[in-house]
Design a protein around this motif. Structure first.
Motif, PDB file in Angstrom:
ATOM      1  N   ALA A 157       0.836  -1.209   0.000  1.00 55.77           N
ATOM      2  CA  ALA A 157       0.000   0.000   0.000  1.00 55.77           C
ATOM      3  C   ALA A 157       0.871   1.260   0.000  1.00 55.77           C
ATOM      4  N   ILE A 158       1.937   1.251   0.786  1.00 55.20           N
ATOM      5  CA  ILE A 158       2.805   2.445   0.844  1.00 55.20           C
ATOM      6  C   ILE A 158       3.484   2.648  -0.503  1.00 55.20           C
ATOM      7  N   ASP A 159       3.977   1.558  -1.070  1.00 56.08           N
ATOM      8  CA  ASP A 159       4.717   1.673  -2.336  1.00 56.08           C
ATOM      9  C   ASP A 159       3.824   2.186  -3.473  1.00 56.08           C
ATOM     10  N   ALA A 160       2.550   1.764  -3.462  1.00 53.96           N
ATOM     11  CA  ALA A 160       1.652   2.179  -4.549  1.00 53.96           C
ATOM     12  C   ALA A 160       1.444   3.697  -4.537  1.00 53.96           C
ATOM     13  N   GLU A 161       1.329   4.277  -3.348  1.00 52.45           N
ATOM     14  CA  GLU A 161       1.017   5.709  -3.251  1.00 52.45           C
ATOM     15  C   GLU A 161       2.253   6.579  -3.099  1.00 52.45           C
ATOM     16  N   ASN A 162       3.331   6.005  -2.587  1.00 54.20           N
ATOM     17  CA  ASN A 162       4.514   6.822  -2.255  1.00 54.20           C
ATOM     18  C   ASN A 162       5.791   6.177  -2.778  1.00 54.20           C
ATOM     19  N   PRO A 163       5.930   6.124  -4.090  1.00 51.95           N
ATOM     20  CA  PRO A 163       7.083   5.396  -4.630  1.00 51.95           C
ATOM     21  C   PRO A 163       8.433   6.006  -4.240  1.00 51.95           C
ATOM     22  N   GLU A 164       8.408   7.247  -3.724  1.00 45.98           N
ATOM     23  CA  GLU A 164       9.692   7.858  -3.350  1.00 45.98           C
ATOM     24  C   GLU A 164      10.215   7.331  -2.010  1.00 45.98           C
ATOM     25  N   ALA A 208      19.990   2.675   1.748  1.00 44.91           N
ATOM     26  CA  ALA A 208      18.567   3.037   1.683  1.00 44.91           C
ATOM     27  C   ALA A 208      18.412   4.558   1.668  1.00 44.91           C
ATOM     28  N   ALA A 209      19.229   5.248   2.477  1.00 41.96           N
ATOM     29  CA  ALA A 209      19.146   6.722   2.536  1.00 41.96           C
ATOM     30  C   ALA A 209      19.505   7.318   1.176  1.00 41.96           C
ATOM     31  N   ASN A 210      20.543   6.775   0.538  1.00 43.28           N
ATOM     32  CA  ASN A 210      20.954   7.302  -0.773  1.00 43.28           C
ATOM     33  C   ASN A 210      19.883   7.057  -1.826  1.00 43.28           C
ATOM     34  N   THR A 211      19.299   5.860  -1.793  1.00 43.84           N
ATOM     35  CA  THR A 211      18.249   5.562  -2.770  1.00 43.84           C
ATOM     36  C   THR A 211      17.071   6.515  -2.571  1.00 43.84           C
ATOM     37  N   ALA A 212      16.734   6.766  -1.292  1.00 48.66           N
ATOM     38  CA  ALA A 212      15.605   7.664  -1.013  1.00 48.66           C
ATOM     39  C   ALA A 212      15.882   9.061  -1.565  1.00 48.66           C
ATOM     40  N   ALA A 213      17.123   9.530  -1.379  1.00 50.04           N
ATOM     41  CA  ALA A 213      17.459  10.882  -1.856  1.00 50.04           C
ATOM     42  C   ALA A 213      17.330  10.946  -3.370  1.00 50.04           C
ATOM     43  N   SER A 214      17.829   9.911  -4.077  1.00 52.88           N
ATOM     44  CA  SER A 214      17.738   9.999  -5.538  1.00 52.88           C
ATOM     45  C   SER A 214      16.304   9.801  -6.020  1.00 52.88           C
ATOM     46  N   ARG A 215      15.515   8.997  -5.313  1.00 54.77           N
ATOM     47  CA  ARG A 215      14.107   8.847  -5.722  1.00 54.77           C
ATOM     48  C   ARG A 215      13.365  10.171  -5.584  1.00 54.77           C
ATOM     49  N   ALA A 268      18.503  26.042   9.820  1.00 54.16           N
ATOM     50  CA  ALA A 268      18.889  25.756   8.425  1.00 54.16           C
ATOM     51  C   ALA A 268      19.425  24.333   8.294  1.00 54.16           C
ATOM     52  N   ASP A 269      20.098  23.840   9.349  1.00 58.28           N
ATOM     53  CA  ASP A 269      20.686  22.492   9.290  1.00 58.28           C
ATOM     54  C   ASP A 269      19.622  21.409   9.195  1.00 58.28           C
ATOM     55  N   LEU A 270      18.408  21.745   9.591  1.00 56.74           N
ATOM     56  CA  LEU A 270      17.342  20.738   9.588  1.00 56.74           C
ATOM     57  C   LEU A 270      16.652  20.657   8.226  1.00 56.74           C
ATOM     58  N   ILE A 271      17.008  21.580   7.329  1.00 53.72           N
ATOM     59  CA  ILE A 271      16.285  21.656   6.048  1.00 53.72           C
ATOM     60  C   ILE A 271      17.154  21.058   4.943  1.00 53.72           C
ATOM     61  N   GLU A 272      16.648  20.008   4.327  1.00 59.88           N
ATOM     62  CA  GLU A 272      17.398  19.293   3.294  1.00 59.88           C
ATOM     63  C   GLU A 272      17.179  19.915   1.926  1.00 59.88           C
ATOM     64  N   PRO A 273      18.226  19.982   1.091  1.00 63.66           N
ATOM     65  CA  PRO A 273      18.042  20.519  -0.268  1.00 63.66           C
ATOM     66  C   PRO A 273      16.909  19.824  -1.041  1.00 63.66           C
ATOM     67  N   ALA A 274      16.817  18.487  -0.890  1.00 58.44           N
ATOM     68  CA  ALA A 274      15.769  17.773  -1.648  1.00 58.44           C
ATOM     69  C   ALA A 274      14.374  18.202  -1.189  1.00 58.44           C
ATOM     70  N   HIS A 275      14.246  18.505   0.106  1.00 59.88           N
ATOM     71  CA  HIS A 275      12.944  18.934   0.601  1.00 59.88           C
ATOM     72  C   HIS A 275      12.606  20.335   0.107  1.00 59.88           C
ATOM     73  N   VAL A 276      13.629  21.186  -0.010  1.00 64.29           N
ATOM     74  CA  VAL A 276      13.395  22.530  -0.542  1.00 64.29           C
ATOM     75  C   VAL A 276      12.965  22.429  -2.014  1.00 64.29           C
ATOM     76  N   ALA A 277      13.616  21.530  -2.752  1.00 63.24           N
ATOM     77  CA  ALA A 277      13.247  21.351  -4.163  1.00 63.24           C
ATOM     78  C   ALA A 277      11.791  20.898  -4.273  1.00 63.24           C
ATOM     79  N   ALA A 278      11.394  19.975  -3.394  1.00 58.37           N
ATOM     80  CA  ALA A 278      10.006  19.494  -3.427  1.00 58.37           C
ATOM     81  C   ALA A 278       9.046  20.641  -3.109  1.00 58.37           C
ATOM     82  N   LEU A 279       9.426  21.485  -2.176  1.00 61.24           N
ATOM     83  CA  LEU A 279       8.594  22.634  -1.793  1.00 61.24           C
ATOM     84  C   LEU A 279       8.440  23.609  -2.969  1.00 61.24           C
TER      85      LEU A 279
END
Ligand SMILES: Nc1ncnc2c1ncn2[C@@H]1O[C@H](COP(=O)(O)OP(=O)(O)OP(=O)(O)O)[C@@H](O)[C@H]1O
Ligand SMILES: [Mg+2]
Length: 397
Positions: free
Chosen positions: A71-78, A120-127, A237-248
């Motif tokens: 169920a998680i994978d179907a809705e949240n492939p990232e 797993a962390a690296n895969t998540a970042a690239s997804r 600022a340290d708590l904010i990830e570049p990938a999260h800013v891009a998503a925003l």
């Protein structure tokens, strides 16, 4: 930093996970029988930002992890799904079918466990990056204008705040400015705002996936523009990830015709992460050799990384013909035309200190005129308005 959510009731496994997680990552444990959790229960956990990795502990039954993972994978492939279980061919097949990305042996030593978690962390970042890039191609987006300069203090915030105010005039409620100078941003003060919420709130919890919640965090400005200001404390600022800013930024570009980004000096991780989404780059450059050289190097870096936005505008600020340099010198060095020239004007620091952008006060000034030309260019889709020969516009006073 990645956010891990572990489903386990085994204190031993929980402890091994915590000890194996490399510095900078965070793990939260969802204890209680996994069979009682719905995907929504799992995904609504507040980890201070989107969940990157979900780990199913060795105590979770096959039926439970299979149902939840599917169920998680179907809705949240990232989100990357990891199973802790002794591998067997039968189990591997079920895992693959349910979207599990990796199986880790619960008996593995700390080194192997650390490596698996890092993988797993690296895969998540690239997804996450890929999902931003993929979504970029699918849905109609507004223009994303990144205002940048390798050197500090050259007028980025002045230009970006005026751009947001000017664009909001062309499309009321249609422009949002985001302060990506996460440590020392001063968009709020430049716009005379004291926001109740900042970008820290916007990248956290449900705002990260819900546009309605995100909009509630924007500060309205009297011009009709919206602002998402920098964190109140630089340490955030340290708590904010570049990938999260891009998503925003991507999310905002689906809601607003114009997203203006003010940035910190240089080409840091956050700027590089959002440049993929930018339709327009506005380069602010002072009329001095370090600033011009800095811009030249910055452009070179972006060309090498293939991150140059489709449209670029060079704004020459603090222009002064007594500087010993000419507009042609600047153009010859950076290899781009200078389309907007802003002379030195006492009205600018006055407007900064008052928290009222030049284009809001309607003050007649050569700087306001230049900023108006920049607004017109962006509003016209990144092409120069009026004159065919843009160089005619750029006399330095
Ligand atoms: N054309 C101008 N004439 C006079 N003063 C100016 C001009 N442009 C900007 N300034 C002033 O220079 C100062 C720096 O401007 P600003 O904050 O916009 O630069 P910045 O590039 O955002 O700086 P930082 O790199 O620190 O974020 C401000 O006080 C602003 O009022
Ligand atoms: Mg600034």
């Amino acid at each position: 930093m990645s956010r891990f959510l572990a489903l386990t009731t085994s204190p031993g496994f929980e402890q091994r996970l915590v000890l194996s997680l490399a510095a900078g990552h965070e793990v939260q444990v969802l204890s209680g029988p996994a069979g009682h959790q719905s995907p929504a229960d799992v995904l609504s956990r507040n980890l201070g930002g989107p969940i990157d990795v979900v780990i199913f502990g060795p105590d979770v039954s096959v039926e439970d992890w299979f149902a939840l993972a599917s169920a998680i994978d179907a809705e949240n492939p990232e989100i990357v799904l990891v199973l802790a279980a002794a591998p067997s061919s039968e189990l591997t097949l079920s895992a693959v079918r349910s979207g599990i990305r990796d199986i880790i042996d619960p008996g593995a030593d700390a080194h192997d466990l650390t490596q698996a978690l890092e993988r797993a962390a690296n895969t998540a970042a690239s997804r996450r990056q890929a999902s931003v890039a993929g979504a970029r191609e699918e849905q109609p987006r507004g223009r994303v204008v990144s205002v940048m300069s390798p050197k500090g203090g050259v007028g980025k915030t002045t230009v970006s705040t005026n751009l947001a105010v000017g664009l909001a005039r062309t499309v009321p409620m249609g422009a949002v400015i985001v302060d990506l100078d996460l440590q020392f941003g001063d968009v709020g003060s430049g716009l005379g705002l004291e926001p109740a919420h900042t970008i820290t709130d916007a990248v956290r919890g449900s705002a990260a996936s819900d546009s309605m919640v995100l909009k509630a965090f924007l500060a309205p400005h009297p011009s009709g523009a919206y602002a998402l200001c920098a964190p109140l404390r630089p340490a955030e600022a340290d708590l904010i990830e570049p990938a999260h800013v891009a998503a925003l930024v991507h999310q905002l570009s689906l809601e607003f015709p114009y997203v203006v980004l003010d940035t910190s000096p240089g080409l840091g991780d956050v700027v590089l992460a959002v440049l993929e989404l930018a339709t327009d780059a506005v380069w602010v450059c002072g009329m001095d050799i370090p600033s011009i050289r800095g811009l030249n190097h910055g452009l070179e870096v972006l060309r090498q990384l293939d991150l140059m936005p489709p449209s670029s505008t060079v704004v020459l600020n603090f222009a002064d013909k007594r500087s010993g340099l000419t507009v042609k010198d600047v153009e010859a060095t950076v290899g781009l035309p200078v389309e907007v020239v802003l002379p030195h004007s006492r009205a600018v620091p006055f407007s900064t200190n008052a928290g009222v952008p030049m284009l809001q006060s309607g003050r007649r000034d050569p700087v306001a005129k230049g900023l108006g030309a920049l607004v017109a260019k962006i509003a016209a889709g990144g092409t120069v308005v009026g004159a065919r020969n843009s160089r005619r516009r750029v006399a330095v006073s």
